[in-house]
Design a protein around this motif. Sequence first.
Motif, PDB file in Angstrom:
ATOM      1  N   ALA A  90       0.824  -1.211   0.000  1.00  0.00           N
ATOM      2  CA  ALA A  90       0.000   0.000   0.000  1.00  0.00           C
ATOM      3  C   ALA A  90       0.855   1.256   0.000  1.00  0.00           C
ATOM      4  CB  ALA A  90      -0.937  -0.016   1.205  1.00  0.00           C
ATOM      5  N   VAL A  91       1.888   1.308   0.863  1.00  0.00           N
ATOM      6  CA  VAL A  91       2.713   2.507   0.923  1.00  0.00           C
ATOM      7  C   VAL A  91       3.507   2.683  -0.365  1.00  0.00           C
ATOM      8  CG1 VAL A  91       4.750   1.472   2.006  1.00  0.00           C
ATOM      9  CG2 VAL A  91       4.185   3.861   2.462  1.00  0.00           C
ATOM     10  N   ASN A  92       3.929   1.592  -0.996  1.00  0.00           N
ATOM     11  CA  ASN A  92       4.651   1.693  -2.268  1.00  0.00           C
ATOM     12  C   ASN A  92       3.747   2.162  -3.397  1.00  0.00           C
ATOM     13  OD1 ASN A  92       7.146   0.907  -1.236  1.00  0.00           O
ATOM     14  ND2 ASN A  92       6.764  -1.273  -1.623  1.00  0.00           N
ATOM     15  N   ARG A  93       2.445   2.016  -3.216  1.00  0.00           N
ATOM     16  CA  ARG A  93       1.475   2.493  -4.215  1.00  0.00           C
ATOM     17  C   ARG A  93       0.996   3.919  -3.937  1.00  0.00           C
ATOM     18  NH1 ARG A  93      -1.030  -1.570  -7.372  1.00  0.00           N
ATOM     19  NH2 ARG A  93      -0.234  -3.665  -6.927  1.00  0.00           N
ATOM     20  N   GLY A  94       1.579   4.531  -2.915  1.00  0.00           N
ATOM     21  CA  GLY A  94       1.254   5.934  -2.648  1.00  0.00           C
ATOM     22  C   GLY A  94       0.292   6.167  -1.511  1.00  0.00           C
ATOM     23  N   VAL A  95      -0.075   5.140  -0.771  1.00  0.00           N
ATOM     24  CA  VAL A  95      -0.984   5.307   0.368  1.00  0.00           C
ATOM     25  C   VAL A  95      -0.175   5.740   1.584  1.00  0.00           C
ATOM     26  CG1 VAL A  95      -2.637   4.171   1.896  1.00  0.00           C
ATOM     27  CG2 VAL A  95      -2.573   3.585  -0.538  1.00  0.00           C
ATOM     28  N   TYR A 135      11.371   7.383   0.632  1.00  0.00           N
ATOM     29  CA  TYR A 135      10.342   7.320   1.668  1.00  0.00           C
ATOM     30  C   TYR A 135      10.508   8.534   2.565  1.00  0.00           C
ATOM     31  CZ  TYR A 135       9.804   2.480   0.188  1.00  0.00           C
ATOM     32  OH  TYR A 135       9.584   1.350  -0.557  1.00  0.00           O
ATOM     33  N   ARG A 136       9.393   9.017   3.107  1.00  0.00           N
ATOM     34  CA  ARG A 136       9.433  10.175   4.002  1.00  0.00           C
ATOM     35  C   ARG A 136       8.656   9.837   5.277  1.00  0.00           C
ATOM     36  NH1 ARG A 136      11.296  14.740   1.519  1.00  0.00           N
ATOM     37  NH2 ARG A 136      10.455  16.076   3.178  1.00  0.00           N
ATOM     38  N   LEU A 137       9.268  10.203   6.387  1.00  0.00           N
ATOM     39  CA  LEU A 137       8.641  10.016   7.694  1.00  0.00           C
ATOM     40  C   LEU A 137       8.464  11.404   8.303  1.00  0.00           C
ATOM     41  CD1 LEU A 137       7.641   7.840   9.683  1.00  0.00           C
ATOM     42  CD2 LEU A 137       9.898   7.941  10.779  1.00  0.00           C
ATOM     43  N   SER A 138       7.211  11.794   8.500  1.00  0.00           N
ATOM     44  CA  SER A 138       6.892  13.134   8.980  1.00  0.00           C
ATOM     45  C   SER A 138       6.356  13.075  10.399  1.00  0.00           C
ATOM     46  CB  SER A 138       5.850  13.801   8.071  1.00  0.00           C
ATOM     47  OG  SER A 138       6.289  13.811   6.727  1.00  0.00           O
ATOM     48  N   ARG A 139       6.776  14.050  11.195  1.00  0.00           N
ATOM     49  CA  ARG A 139       6.292  14.231  12.565  1.00  0.00           C
ATOM     50  C   ARG A 139       6.073  15.719  12.767  1.00  0.00           C
ATOM     51  NH1 ARG A 139       9.827  12.743  18.010  1.00  0.00           N
ATOM     52  NH2 ARG A 139       8.784  14.218  19.414  1.00  0.00           N
ATOM     53  N   GLY A 140       4.824  16.131  12.688  1.00  0.00           N
ATOM     54  CA  GLY A 140       4.516  17.561  12.722  1.00  0.00           C
ATOM     55  C   GLY A 140       5.055  18.247  11.485  1.00  0.00           C
ATOM     56  N   THR A 141       5.860  19.281  11.683  1.00  0.00           N
ATOM     57  CA  THR A 141       6.455  20.004  10.558  1.00  0.00           C
ATOM     58  C   THR A 141       7.792  19.414  10.126  1.00  0.00           C
ATOM     59  OG1 THR A 141       7.496  21.565  12.100  1.00  0.00           O
ATOM     60  CG2 THR A 141       5.312  22.136  11.245  1.00  0.00           C
ATOM     61  N   LEU A 142       8.291  18.425  10.881  1.00  0.00           N
ATOM     62  CA  LEU A 142       9.575  17.808  10.553  1.00  0.00           C
ATOM     63  C   LEU A 142       9.352  16.604   9.640  1.00  0.00           C
ATOM     64  CD1 LEU A 142      12.652  17.536  11.024  1.00  0.00           C
ATOM     65  CD2 LEU A 142      12.104  16.086  12.993  1.00  0.00           C
ATOM     66  N   ALA A 143      10.086  16.565   8.528  1.00  0.00           N
ATOM     67  CA  ALA A 143       9.996  15.447   7.582  1.00  0.00           C
ATOM     68  C   ALA A 143      11.404  14.996   7.212  1.00  0.00           C
ATOM     69  CB  ALA A 143       9.227  15.854   6.327  1.00  0.00           C
ATOM     70  N   LEU A 144      11.648  13.694   7.327  1.00  0.00           N
ATOM     71  CA  LEU A 144      12.963  13.141   7.012  1.00  0.00           C
ATOM     72  C   LEU A 144      12.851  12.195   5.825  1.00  0.00           C
ATOM     73  CD1 LEU A 144      14.213  12.272  10.627  1.00  0.00           C
ATOM     74  CD2 LEU A 144      14.799  14.276   9.249  1.00  0.00           C
ATOM     75  N   PRO A 145      13.765  12.321   4.819  1.00  0.00           N
ATOM     76  CA  PRO A 145      13.762  11.410   3.675  1.00  0.00           C
ATOM     77  C   PRO A 145      14.635  10.185   3.937  1.00  0.00           C
ATOM     78  CG  PRO A 145      15.295  13.201   3.255  1.00  0.00           C
ATOM     79  CD  PRO A 145      14.708  13.451   4.628  1.00  0.00           C
ATOM     80  N   PHE A 146      14.256   9.063   3.338  1.00  0.00           N
ATOM     81  CA  PHE A 146      15.009   7.815   3.478  1.00  0.00           C
ATOM     82  C   PHE A 146      15.039   7.104   2.127  1.00  0.00           C
ATOM     83  CE2 PHE A 146      13.141   8.746   7.585  1.00  0.00           C
ATOM     84  CZ  PHE A 146      14.218   8.615   8.446  1.00  0.00           C
ATOM     85  N   ASP A 147      16.158   6.470   1.843  1.00  0.00           N
ATOM     86  CA  ASP A 147      16.292   5.756   0.571  1.00  0.00           C
ATOM     87  C   ASP A 147      15.558   4.418   0.583  1.00  0.00           C
ATOM     88  OD1 ASP A 147      17.852   7.768  -0.558  1.00  0.00           O
ATOM     89  OD2 ASP A 147      19.715   6.910   0.239  1.00  0.00           O
ATOM     90  N   THR A 148      15.405   3.810   1.754  1.00  0.00           N
ATOM     91  CA  THR A 148      14.747   2.508   1.844  1.00  0.00           C
ATOM     92  C   THR A 148      13.655   2.554   2.911  1.00  0.00           C
ATOM     93  OG1 THR A 148      16.263   1.616   3.519  1.00  0.00           O
ATOM     94  CG2 THR A 148      16.891   1.353   1.196  1.00  0.00           C
TER      95      THR A 148
END
Length: 220
Positions: A90-95, A135-148
Amino acid sequence: MQCAARLSLPSAPGPASRAPLAARLLVAHLRRGLCALALLLALVAPQMSRAADDRIHVTRAVLSLVDGSEQGVALDADFDFELPWVLVDAVNRGVALYFVVDFELYRERWYWFDRRVTSQSLTYRLTYSPLTRQYRLSRGTLALPFDTLEEALLTLRRIRGWKVLERGTLRPDEDYRAQLRMRLDTSQLPKPFQINALTNRDWTLASDWRGVNVSAELTR
């Protein structure tokens, strides 16, 4: 003199001769039953173990005092879980997947129900961008990018320095208890996936409530 000839005929098997045969038949039936049971367990055991693994486990939860300008009580916690395949797909499909960490603190009362002092929630948003393949993991206004995805999950499994109480909230003459959990918030999924969550347990990823020790040092 007449001689009487006797003809020896096989006699019917008596109880003593029937006993070994009956025992052999019983053993044969038991062996077939055990083989069938072993086959059933071989088929069911992986499903049972997968069902047990498809949950979030709180492996560590510690409250500590925060000094400096952000005085108060902060929570550090570690979680152990793997995303079921349907959630990975699901997340790989944009959910977007929303994970919520809930914290509750109660003041214990011997004469009545415990009184809830505070209830805090922390929400993480896990997404995937096909354009950047990140991939992005967001917490409030903070968002971190990840390659895997695994890198994003490693960060999601570790909470550090979450301020849950202001300094002075806890009184030294009172007893408190706290609890913590993490869950996938299915209410923020798109409507079709919310329907899937009602019938598919892979969409109900959550932990049980885990007690958190409230030490006397936190009342300083």
